[in-house]
Motif scaffolding. Structure first.
Motif, PDB file in Angstrom:
ATOM      1  N   SER A   3       0.831  -1.199   0.000  1.00 12.48           N
ATOM      2  CA  SER A   3       0.000   0.000   0.000  1.00 12.48           C
ATOM      3  C   SER A   3       0.873   1.259   0.000  1.00 12.48           C
ATOM      4  N   VAL A   4       0.242   2.387  -0.236  1.00 11.49           N
ATOM      5  CA  VAL A   4       0.944   3.669  -0.195  1.00 11.49           C
ATOM      6  C   VAL A   4       1.533   3.892   1.195  1.00 11.49           C
ATOM      7  N   ASP A   5       0.768   3.565   2.232  1.00 11.12           N
ATOM      8  CA  ASP A   5       1.264   3.738   3.599  1.00 11.12           C
ATOM      9  C   ASP A   5       2.476   2.858   3.883  1.00 11.12           C
ATOM     10  N   GLU A   6       2.489   1.637   3.368  1.00  7.42           N
ATOM     11  CA  GLU A   6       3.634   0.748   3.558  1.00  7.42           C
ATOM     12  C   GLU A   6       4.872   1.303   2.857  1.00  7.42           C
ATOM     13  N   CYS A   7       4.689   1.867   1.681  1.00  3.92           N
ATOM     14  CA  CYS A   7       5.814   2.470   0.955  1.00  3.92           C
ATOM     15  C   CYS A   7       6.330   3.698   1.687  1.00  3.92           C
ATOM     16  N   ARG A   8       5.421   4.518   2.174  1.00  7.47           N
ATOM     17  CA  ARG A   8       5.811   5.703   2.942  1.00  7.47           C
ATOM     18  C   ARG A   8       6.600   5.273   4.181  1.00  7.47           C
ATOM     19  N   GLN A   9       6.105   4.236   4.867  1.00 10.59           N
ATOM     20  CA  GLN A   9       6.781   3.753   6.067  1.00 10.59           C
ATOM     21  C   GLN A   9       8.153   3.187   5.736  1.00 10.59           C
ATOM     22  N   HIS A  12      10.516   6.039   5.494  1.00 14.59           N
ATOM     23  CA  HIS A  12      10.829   6.559   6.826  1.00 14.59           C
ATOM     24  C   HIS A  12      11.752   5.599   7.579  1.00 14.59           C
ATOM     25  N   THR A  43       1.570   6.706  -7.518  1.00 11.50           N
ATOM     26  CA  THR A  43       1.924   7.685  -6.493  1.00 11.50           C
ATOM     27  C   THR A  43       3.426   7.936  -6.523  1.00 11.50           C
ATOM     28  N   PHE A  45       6.790   9.956  -4.010  1.00 11.94           N
ATOM     29  CA  PHE A  45       7.266  10.672  -2.830  1.00 11.94           C
ATOM     30  C   PHE A  45       8.494  11.460  -3.256  1.00 11.94           C
ATOM     31  N   ASP A  59       4.822  13.453   0.422  1.00 14.96           N
ATOM     32  CA  ASP A  59       4.052  12.890  -0.680  1.00 14.96           C
ATOM     33  C   ASP A  59       4.178  13.783  -1.906  1.00 14.96           C
ATOM     34  N   SER A  73       5.672  -1.078  -5.900  1.00 17.44           N
ATOM     35  CA  SER A  73       5.623  -1.032  -4.440  1.00 17.44           C
ATOM     36  C   SER A  73       6.347  -2.194  -3.773  1.00 17.44           C
TER      37      SER A  73
END
Length: 111
Positions: A3-9, A12, A43, A45, A59, A73
């Motif tokens: 997911s987008v959140d997993e990629c963002r994490q 980080h 998406t 970043f 983002d 991803s």
């Protein structure tokens, strides 16, 4: 597919790992803008590499970024967690990195 959140994490987590590694920071003398594009999620970043640190993760794409990494991803997460070797990923076209050749050599130390 992650997911987008997993990629963002994952980004980080990479930033935290680089912060904790003074050795990497000393070896990686880069001050560049970075775009991380994830086509399967439509998406992107952007962030900045500064003295071996990954900072200002946000983002959205940065079309003027000096370094552009493109990966689906799952490949991004595998790359960041160390399950996917960056050299093999580039050779097999799972990951694309657009940067000048000298920056590419330095980036190998990052991943």
């Amino acid at each position: 597919m992650a997911s987008v959140d997993e990629c963002r994490q994952a980004l980080h987590d990479l930033a935290a790992r680089l912060d904790a590694s003074a050795e990497t920071r000393g070896r990686l003398d880069l001050d560049r803008t970075l775009a991380c594009r994830i086509p399967d999620l439509d998406t992107a970043f952007h962030a900045r590499l500064d003295g071996g640190r990954l900072v200002d993760i946000a983002d959205g794409d940065d079309p003027k970024a000096k370094i552009a990494l493109t990966a689906d991803s799952d490949e991004l997460i595998a790359l960041v967690t160390g399950r996917l070797d960056v050299t093999k990923a580039i050779a097999s076209r799972q990951v694309s990195i657009k940067a000048n050749p000298f920056d590419l050599l330095k980036l190998r130390k990052l991943l």
